[in-house]
Design an enzyme around this catalytic site. Sequence first.
Site, PDB file in Angstrom:
ATOM      1  N   ARG A 126      29.169  53.975  32.333  1.00  0.00           N
ATOM      2  CA  ARG A 126      29.751  52.719  32.844  1.00  0.00           C
ATOM      3  C   ARG A 126      29.146  52.385  34.209  1.00  0.00           C
ATOM      4  NH1 ARG A 126      34.642  52.457  29.768  1.00  0.00           N
ATOM      5  NH2 ARG A 126      34.728  50.228  30.111  1.00  0.00           N
ATOM      6  N   GLN A 131      26.384  47.231  32.613  1.00  0.00           N
ATOM      7  CA  GLN A 131      27.517  46.323  32.390  1.00  0.00           C
ATOM      8  C   GLN A 131      27.320  45.331  31.250  1.00  0.00           C
ATOM      9  OE1 GLN A 131      28.643  44.528  36.114  1.00  0.00           O
ATOM     10  NE2 GLN A 131      30.219  46.068  36.448  1.00  0.00           N
ATOM     11  N   ASP A 134      27.775  46.877  27.810  1.00  0.00           N
ATOM     12  CA  ASP A 134      28.937  47.763  27.718  1.00  0.00           C
ATOM     13  C   ASP A 134      29.915  47.266  26.648  1.00  0.00           C
ATOM     14  OD1 ASP A 134      31.220  49.235  28.125  1.00  0.00           O
ATOM     15  OD2 ASP A 134      31.237  48.994  30.296  1.00  0.00           O
ATOM     16  N   SER A 137      33.763  47.607  27.394  1.00  0.00           N
ATOM     17  CA  SER A 137      34.357  46.562  28.236  1.00  0.00           C
ATOM     18  C   SER A 137      34.511  45.253  27.482  1.00  0.00           C
ATOM     19  CB  SER A 137      33.492  46.315  29.475  1.00  0.00           C
ATOM     20  OG  SER A 137      33.553  47.415  30.333  1.00  0.00           O
ATOM     21  N   TYR A 234      37.058  57.015  35.001  1.00  0.00           N
ATOM     22  CA  TYR A 234      38.159  57.131  34.042  1.00  0.00           C
ATOM     23  C   TYR A 234      39.342  57.857  34.658  1.00  0.00           C
ATOM     24  CZ  TYR A 234      34.936  55.704  30.376  1.00  0.00           C
ATOM     25  OH  TYR A 234      34.056  55.004  29.600  1.00  0.00           O
TER      26      TYR A 234
HETATM   27  P1  NAD Z   1      40.389  53.341  29.590  1.00  0.00           P
HETATM   28  O1  NAD Z   1      40.316  52.467  28.406  1.00  0.00           O
HETATM   29  O2  NAD Z   1      39.833  54.713  29.522  1.00  0.00           O
HETATM   30  O3  NAD Z   1      41.944  53.497  30.014  1.00  0.00           O
HETATM   31  C1  NAD Z   1      42.755  52.360  30.229  1.00  0.00           C
HETATM   32  C2  NAD Z   1      43.586  52.546  31.475  1.00  0.00           C
HETATM   33  O4  NAD Z   1      44.620  53.511  31.227  1.00  0.00           O
HETATM   34  C3  NAD Z   1      42.821  53.059  32.702  1.00  0.00           C
HETATM   35  O5  NAD Z   1      42.964  52.135  33.758  1.00  0.00           O
HETATM   36  C4  NAD Z   1      43.492  54.376  33.013  1.00  0.00           C
HETATM   37  O6  NAD Z   1      43.528  54.661  34.404  1.00  0.00           O
HETATM   38  C5  NAD Z   1      44.869  54.162  32.442  1.00  0.00           C
HETATM   39  N1  NAD Z   1      45.664  55.373  32.238  1.00  0.00           N
HETATM   40  C6  NAD Z   1      45.267  56.589  31.763  1.00  0.00           C
HETATM   41  N2  NAD Z   1      46.300  57.454  31.774  1.00  0.00           N
HETATM   42  C7  NAD Z   1      47.383  56.785  32.247  1.00  0.00           C
HETATM   43  C8  NAD Z   1      48.727  57.135  32.474  1.00  0.00           C
HETATM   44  N3  NAD Z   1      49.175  58.368  32.252  1.00  0.00           N
HETATM   45  N4  NAD Z   1      49.550  56.191  32.966  1.00  0.00           N
HETATM   46  C9  NAD Z   1      49.106  54.943  33.216  1.00  0.00           C
HETATM   47  N5  NAD Z   1      47.835  54.551  33.013  1.00  0.00           N
HETATM   48  C10 NAD Z   1      46.980  55.458  32.540  1.00  0.00           C
HETATM   49  O7  NAD Z   1      39.808  52.622  30.859  1.00  0.00           O
HETATM   50  P2  NAD Z   1      38.713  51.442  30.917  1.00  0.00           P
HETATM   51  O8  NAD Z   1      39.375  50.162  30.716  1.00  0.00           O
HETATM   52  O9  NAD Z   1      37.603  51.813  30.010  1.00  0.00           O
HETATM   53  O10 NAD Z   1      38.260  51.547  32.428  1.00  0.00           O
HETATM   54  C11 NAD Z   1      37.945  52.804  32.988  1.00  0.00           C
HETATM   55  C12 NAD Z   1      37.264  52.658  34.311  1.00  0.00           C
HETATM   56  O11 NAD Z   1      35.925  52.263  34.145  1.00  0.00           O
HETATM   57  C13 NAD Z   1      37.875  51.708  35.288  1.00  0.00           C
HETATM   58  O12 NAD Z   1      37.812  52.313  36.551  1.00  0.00           O
HETATM   59  C14 NAD Z   1      36.970  50.517  35.236  1.00  0.00           C
HETATM   60  O13 NAD Z   1      36.997  49.775  36.416  1.00  0.00           O
HETATM   61  C15 NAD Z   1      35.663  51.209  35.039  1.00  0.00           C
HETATM   62  N6  NAD Z   1      34.647  50.353  34.435  1.00  0.00           N
HETATM   63  C16 NAD Z   1      33.446  50.242  35.043  1.00  0.00           C
HETATM   64  C17 NAD Z   1      32.469  49.449  34.481  1.00  0.00           C
HETATM   65  C18 NAD Z   1      31.129  49.290  35.092  1.00  0.00           C
HETATM   66  O14 NAD Z   1      30.977  49.401  36.288  1.00  0.00           O
HETATM   67  N7  NAD Z   1      30.125  49.066  34.279  1.00  0.00           N
HETATM   68  C19 NAD Z   1      32.720  48.782  33.313  1.00  0.00           C
HETATM   69  C20 NAD Z   1      33.957  48.922  32.713  1.00  0.00           C
HETATM   70  C21 NAD Z   1      34.919  49.725  33.289  1.00  0.00           C
END
Ligand code: NAD
Length: 382
Positions: A126, A131, A134, A137, A234
């Site tokens: 990620r 991006q 991805d 996302s 994550y």
């Molecule tokens: P994900 O699908 O793995 O999880 C969804 C959400 O659930 C996350 O925000 C996580 O913190 C939350 N979660 C996990 N356990 C939990 C709990 N016990 N209680 C409450 N919430 C809980 O996450 P995602 O949507 O794939 O995003 C993961 C990370 O990746 C984020 O920090 C996001 O900003 C980042 N990201 C970066 C890029 C990039 O820079 N290319 C792109 C997409 C996402």
Amino acid sequence: MRLAVMKERRADEARVAATPETVKKLIALGNTVAVEAGAGLTAGIPDSAYAEAGAEIAPDAAAALSGAGIVLKVRAPLASGEEGPDELALIPRGALLIATMSADKDSVARLAAAGVDAAAMELLPRTTRAQSMDILSSQANLAGYRAVIEAASAFDKGFPMLMTAAGTIPAANVLVMGAGVAGLQAIATARRLGGRVSATDVRPAAKEEIKSLGASFVGYEDEESKAAQTSGGYAKAMSPEFLAKQAEVVAAAIAKMDIVVCTALVQGRRAPILVTEAMVASMKPGSVVVDIASDAGGNCALTKPGERVVTENGVIILGWRNWPARIPAAASSLYARNLLTFLTTFWDKDSSKPALPAEDDLVRGVMLTRGGQVVHPNFAAG
Ligand code: NAD
């Protein structure tokens, strides 16, 4: 290079890996493109639209795959022993397969034995550079949107506060569990519909993001949550002690909620249970729980993956699988662009085919197999 776009045969799958827009661009790279007949129908794309974009319409999977050097799919090909035709056996040896592979050791070994070079797009790091390719996302964003729309439809009251001459209907109270990509879109969508939105997460960065979207933060914070984010961005799996404290705070909030949108995931594990049976029992009849995490077991203890459940106290739980496929035209359009960007990023104009340098971090992240060998560290033998 001949490129094949296959029809998806797995249950609940309605997306397609290329659109007429991306087909045109793939042809402009110097490829011929074969689309299996009917591949786009469930996403609202007729064969004629692909043909107009310059694709050949192949009558079946075997015809589409014959001679293909690149194969685009949404989900992993069916293999022998699965219901349906053995798609993997039809993919020519040496072809590059790009899909959401959801692989395990056995399926990766099968890919290697079939001589298919498989890129699992869900494993893409990620990073900023990644991006636009991805798929997690692009698909999570639409899943978050769709979940709120389906919640609004299942909810027998209204989302916005409605002030009428006949009286006032209060705004719906919405709680979003997990504020990653899907959760943030769910917050934004629920706010646009006029709901009163709060959200919880464990990563410290998420709290600010929740607030910046105009929602309030519900949660428990301690030393453990300060370190709850992995270097990859994550969430870590939280300790039972932390989850118990978080549950106390959530339980107090949830009894007042009309809609709960569950999106919390922990990479490589079952989704955490954040909404217990007792919490559901505290909710009002007609309240709705939508569980986007259902493919990973669900965040709600009463979620039945793939089903709609109505509890004894009248709470509706929508545990559908594969939420992005419930908005298939938009999801296909973004997924297809993600795949196109991956291909163009690594396209070698001189040889008119992708060059995938093994030392590139994105290539290293996604490639499961190459030249008949398992190359991904997660699945290496031993
Ligand atoms: P994900 O699908 O793995 O999880 C969804 C959400 O659930 C996350 O925000 C996580 O913190 C939350 N979660 C996990 N356990 C939990 C709990 N016990 N209680 C409450 N919430 C809980 O996450 P995602 O949507 O794939 O995003 C993961 C990370 O990746 C984020 O920090 C996001 O900003 C980042 N990201 C970066 C890029 C990039 O820079 N290319 C792109 C997409 C996402």
